[in-house]
Design an enzyme around this catalytic site. Structure first.
Site, mmCIF file in Angstrom:
data_model
loop_
_atom_site.group_PDB
_atom_site.id
_atom_site.type_symbol
_atom_site.label_atom_id
_atom_site.label_comp_id
_atom_site.label_asym_id
_atom_site.label_seq_id
_atom_site.Cartn_x
_atom_site.Cartn_y
_atom_site.Cartn_z
ATOM 1 N N GLU A 58 28.136 58.789 72.461
ATOM 2 C CA GLU A 58 29.435 58.123 72.614
ATOM 3 C C GLU A 58 30.394 58.981 73.452
ATOM 4 O O GLU A 58 31.041 58.481 74.372
ATOM 5 C CB GLU A 58 30.086 57.869 71.245
ATOM 6 N N ASN A 101 31.778 58.151 77.197
ATOM 7 C CA ASN A 101 33.219 58.053 77.458
ATOM 8 C C ASN A 101 33.619 58.914 78.656
ATOM 9 O O ASN A 101 34.393 58.488 79.510
ATOM 10 C CB ASN A 101 34.023 58.529 76.236
ATOM 11 N N ARG A 161 32.394 46.820 77.027
ATOM 12 C CA ARG A 161 32.581 47.978 76.162
ATOM 13 C C ARG A 161 33.144 47.477 74.840
ATOM 14 O O ARG A 161 34.056 46.642 74.832
ATOM 15 C CB ARG A 161 33.560 48.997 76.787
#
Lengths: 121, 141
Positions: free
Chosen positions: B45, B49, B103
């Protein structure tokens, strides 16, 4: 469990059965999305079944991909069902709140009969 | 105390490499399958990002530092990208600046759920550093 990431697509009645394998992260989610949508658009399917039995890893990019396919099935008045989810994917599913809107089935056959895939065309 | 540093080019196909290093790094500490999966997911994650938000998919370097002390794993993931304007908003579940990319806006929520602590430091125009810790409680001899 396959290391290589790929997806198997076939239809059962009006159910598009998509079985991705390997890892679903941002990179792969993008590929799967394109492949599933293209197969769905070419078919007369209403529903989408995602068989997760060969998925070894998934992060929140996979959740985004699932929500997108849920909406896709909705455009034809259909449903999205997920089957064969591992414990890890199930946890992600609970955290995301997806468990409230997307139906889960223990295995692909149960999912297909839930969607009536054996009958119509 | 053990430490491993990794630098990867901000390409989405490199995220899997960061996950492999995360899993390999904690292997000597006898983690449970769930702990390995939690760490891999949180790292995935944070690195994703950095690539798609920090660098807007235009490339750059993502640095990772894994350290372990007394079964507490710390992972620091840093980019020199655009930074986060409002960290509080970015951490809200389902908040995303890129809905068109499908997303889910759950990156930080997942990191918080799977790790013991998640700290975010960011300066607009300079970059973001995410520091996460997790104590391995699993396998007891």
């Amino acid at each position: 469990m396959k290391l290589q990431t790929e997806i198997q697509l076939n239809t059962r009645g009006r159910v598009l059965v998509a079985a991705p394998s390997g890892e679903i992260d941002h990179h792969q989610a993008e590929r799967f999305r394109t492949q599933i949508d293209s197969a769905f658009e070419k078919s007369s399917c209403r529903h989408i079944l995602l068989n997760m039995s060969q998925v070894s890893f998934m992060d929140s990019s996979g959740i985004g991909m699932i929500i997108g396919r849920y909406k896709k099935a909705e455009t034809r008045g259909g449903k999205l069902v997920l089957s064969n989810m591992s414990e890890g994917i199930n946890r992600l599913f609970e955290i995301s709140g997806l468990s409230k809107i997307v139906t889960r089935a223990e295995n692909a056959e149960t999912a297909i009969s839930m969607l009536g895939g054996n009958f119509n065309e | 105390m053990n430490k491993v540093k990794l630098e990867i080019e901000a390409h989405s196909e490199n995220v899997s490499m960061a996950r492999v290093v995360a899993a390999t790094f904690i292997t000597p500490y006898d983690p449970t399958v769930e702990e390995v999966s939690d760490l891999k997911t949180a790292v995935s994650e944070a690195v994703t990002n950095a690539i798609i938000h920090g660098y807007n998919e235009n490339g750059g370097i993502v640095s990772l530092i894994f350290s372990a002390e007394n079964r507490v794993i710390t992972v620091e993931i840093a980019d020199k990208g655009i930074g986060i304007e409002n960290i509080e908003t970015a951490r809200e579940p389902l908040f995303t600046t890129k809905p068109e990319m499908e997303r889910s806006g759950l990156g930080f929520t997942v990191m918080e759920e799977f790790m013991d602590s998640v700290e975010v430091q960011s300066t607009a125009g300079e970059g973001t550093t995410v520091t996460m810790t997790k104590e391995l409680r699993g396998a007891v001899e």
